[in-house]
Design a protein around this motif. Sequence first.
Motif, PDB file in Angstrom:
ATOM      1  N   ARG A   1       0.826  -1.213   0.000  1.00  0.00           N
ATOM      2  CA  ARG A   1       0.000   0.000   0.000  1.00  0.00           C
ATOM      3  C   ARG A   1       0.855   1.256   0.000  1.00  0.00           C
ATOM      4  O   ARG A   1       0.583   2.207  -0.723  1.00  0.00           O
ATOM      5  CB  ARG A   1      -0.939   0.008   1.197  1.00  0.00           C
ATOM      6  N   VAL A   2       1.902   1.248   0.812  1.00  0.00           N
ATOM      7  CA  VAL A   2       2.810   2.394   0.849  1.00  0.00           C
ATOM      8  C   VAL A   2       3.486   2.568  -0.501  1.00  0.00           C
ATOM      9  O   VAL A   2       3.626   3.686  -1.007  1.00  0.00           O
ATOM     10  CB  VAL A   2       3.859   2.220   1.977  1.00  0.00           C
ATOM     11  N   LEU A   3       3.874   1.460  -1.122  1.00  0.00           N
ATOM     12  CA  LEU A   3       4.495   1.501  -2.435  1.00  0.00           C
ATOM     13  C   LEU A   3       3.554   2.104  -3.468  1.00  0.00           C
ATOM     14  O   LEU A   3       3.947   2.956  -4.275  1.00  0.00           O
ATOM     15  CB  LEU A   3       4.921   0.094  -2.855  1.00  0.00           C
ATOM     16  N   PHE A   4       2.282   1.696  -3.450  1.00  0.00           N
ATOM     17  CA  PHE A   4       1.322   2.226  -4.417  1.00  0.00           C
ATOM     18  C   PHE A   4       0.949   3.679  -4.126  1.00  0.00           C
ATOM     19  O   PHE A   4       0.674   4.436  -5.053  1.00  0.00           O
ATOM     20  CB  PHE A   4       0.067   1.355  -4.470  1.00  0.00           C
ATOM     21  N   VAL A   5       0.954   4.080  -2.870  1.00  0.00           N
ATOM     22  CA  VAL A   5       0.707   5.487  -2.552  1.00  0.00           C
ATOM     23  C   VAL A   5       1.845   6.347  -3.096  1.00  0.00           C
ATOM     24  O   VAL A   5       1.616   7.399  -3.709  1.00  0.00           O
ATOM     25  CB  VAL A   5       0.539   5.687  -1.029  1.00  0.00           C
ATOM     26  N   MET A   6       3.081   5.887  -2.883  1.00  0.00           N
ATOM     27  CA  MET A   6       4.225   6.619  -3.427  1.00  0.00           C
ATOM     28  C   MET A   6       4.183   6.644  -4.946  1.00  0.00           C
ATOM     29  O   MET A   6       4.465   7.677  -5.568  1.00  0.00           O
ATOM     30  CB  MET A   6       5.533   5.981  -2.951  1.00  0.00           C
ATOM     31  N   ALA A   7       3.820   5.521  -5.563  1.00  0.00           N
ATOM     32  CA  ALA A   7       3.734   5.461  -7.017  1.00  0.00           C
ATOM     33  C   ALA A   7       2.629   6.377  -7.532  1.00  0.00           C
ATOM     34  O   ALA A   7       2.794   7.035  -8.567  1.00  0.00           O
ATOM     35  CB  ALA A   7       3.474   4.025  -7.471  1.00  0.00           C
ATOM     36  N   GLY A   8       1.524   6.452  -6.825  1.00  0.00           N
ATOM     37  CA  GLY A   8       0.437   7.342  -7.228  1.00  0.00           C
ATOM     38  C   GLY A   8       0.853   8.796  -7.168  1.00  0.00           C
ATOM     39  O   GLY A   8       0.522   9.592  -8.056  1.00  0.00           O
ATOM     40  N   PHE A   9       1.601   9.158  -6.134  1.00  0.00           N
ATOM     41  CA  PHE A   9       2.072  10.531  -6.000  1.00  0.00           C
ATOM     42  C   PHE A   9       3.049  10.883  -7.116  1.00  0.00           C
ATOM     43  O   PHE A   9       2.940  11.941  -7.750  1.00  0.00           O
ATOM     44  CB  PHE A   9       2.726  10.727  -4.637  1.00  0.00           C
ATOM     45  N   ILE A  10       3.997   9.997  -7.380  1.00  0.00           N
ATOM     46  CA  ILE A  10       4.985  10.249  -8.435  1.00  0.00           C
ATOM     47  C   ILE A  10       4.312  10.293  -9.799  1.00  0.00           C
ATOM     48  O   ILE A  10       4.619  11.156 -10.628  1.00  0.00           O
ATOM     49  CB  ILE A  10       6.096   9.184  -8.387  1.00  0.00           C
ATOM     50  N   THR A  11       3.391   9.382 -10.051  1.00  0.00           N
ATOM     51  CA  THR A  11       2.700   9.352 -11.337  1.00  0.00           C
ATOM     52  C   THR A  11       1.849  10.596 -11.530  1.00  0.00           C
ATOM     53  O   THR A  11       1.776  11.141 -12.637  1.00  0.00           O
ATOM     54  CB  THR A  11       1.816   8.091 -11.431  1.00  0.00           C
ATOM     55  N   ALA A  12       1.218  11.075 -10.467  1.00  0.00           N
ATOM     56  CA  ALA A  12       0.366  12.269 -10.565  1.00  0.00           C
ATOM     57  C   ALA A  12       1.168  13.510 -10.924  1.00  0.00           C
ATOM     58  O   ALA A  12       0.611  14.477 -11.444  1.00  0.00           O
ATOM     59  CB  ALA A  12      -0.385  12.483  -9.260  1.00  0.00           C
ATOM     60  N   LEU A  13       2.467  13.485 -10.656  1.00  0.00           N
ATOM     61  CA  LEU A  13       3.298  14.616 -11.049  1.00  0.00           C
ATOM     62  C   LEU A  13       3.449  14.721 -12.569  1.00  0.00           C
ATOM     63  O   LEU A  13       3.660  15.804 -13.103  1.00  0.00           O
ATOM     64  CB  LEU A  13       4.686  14.505 -10.408  1.00  0.00           C
ATOM     65  N   PHE A  14       3.350  13.589 -13.257  1.00  0.00           N
ATOM     66  CA  PHE A  14       3.618  13.554 -14.687  1.00  0.00           C
ATOM     67  C   PHE A  14       2.397  13.256 -15.552  1.00  0.00           C
ATOM     68  O   PHE A  14       2.379  13.605 -16.723  1.00  0.00           O
ATOM     69  CB  PHE A  14       4.698  12.516 -14.994  1.00  0.00           C
TER      70      PHE A  14
END
Length: 55
Positions: A6-19
């Motif tokens: 879950r933490v991994l996907f939250v971080m991935a969601g944040f990074i992806t939302a930047l781009f």
Amino acid sequence: MSVLLRVLFVMAGFITALFVARDAMHFDLVQTWVAILLAIIVLAVGGVWAMRRKT
């Protein structure tokens, strides 16, 4: 284990939302690729760290 994912996907969601816009059709696909990339980076760092501790 699920907490780590879950933490991994939250971080991935944040990074992806930047781009990529969150309402884009391929946001989920890009988020999954970023999560896989983050998992590979975490495993590589853990492997290198374990090798350095042994020597």
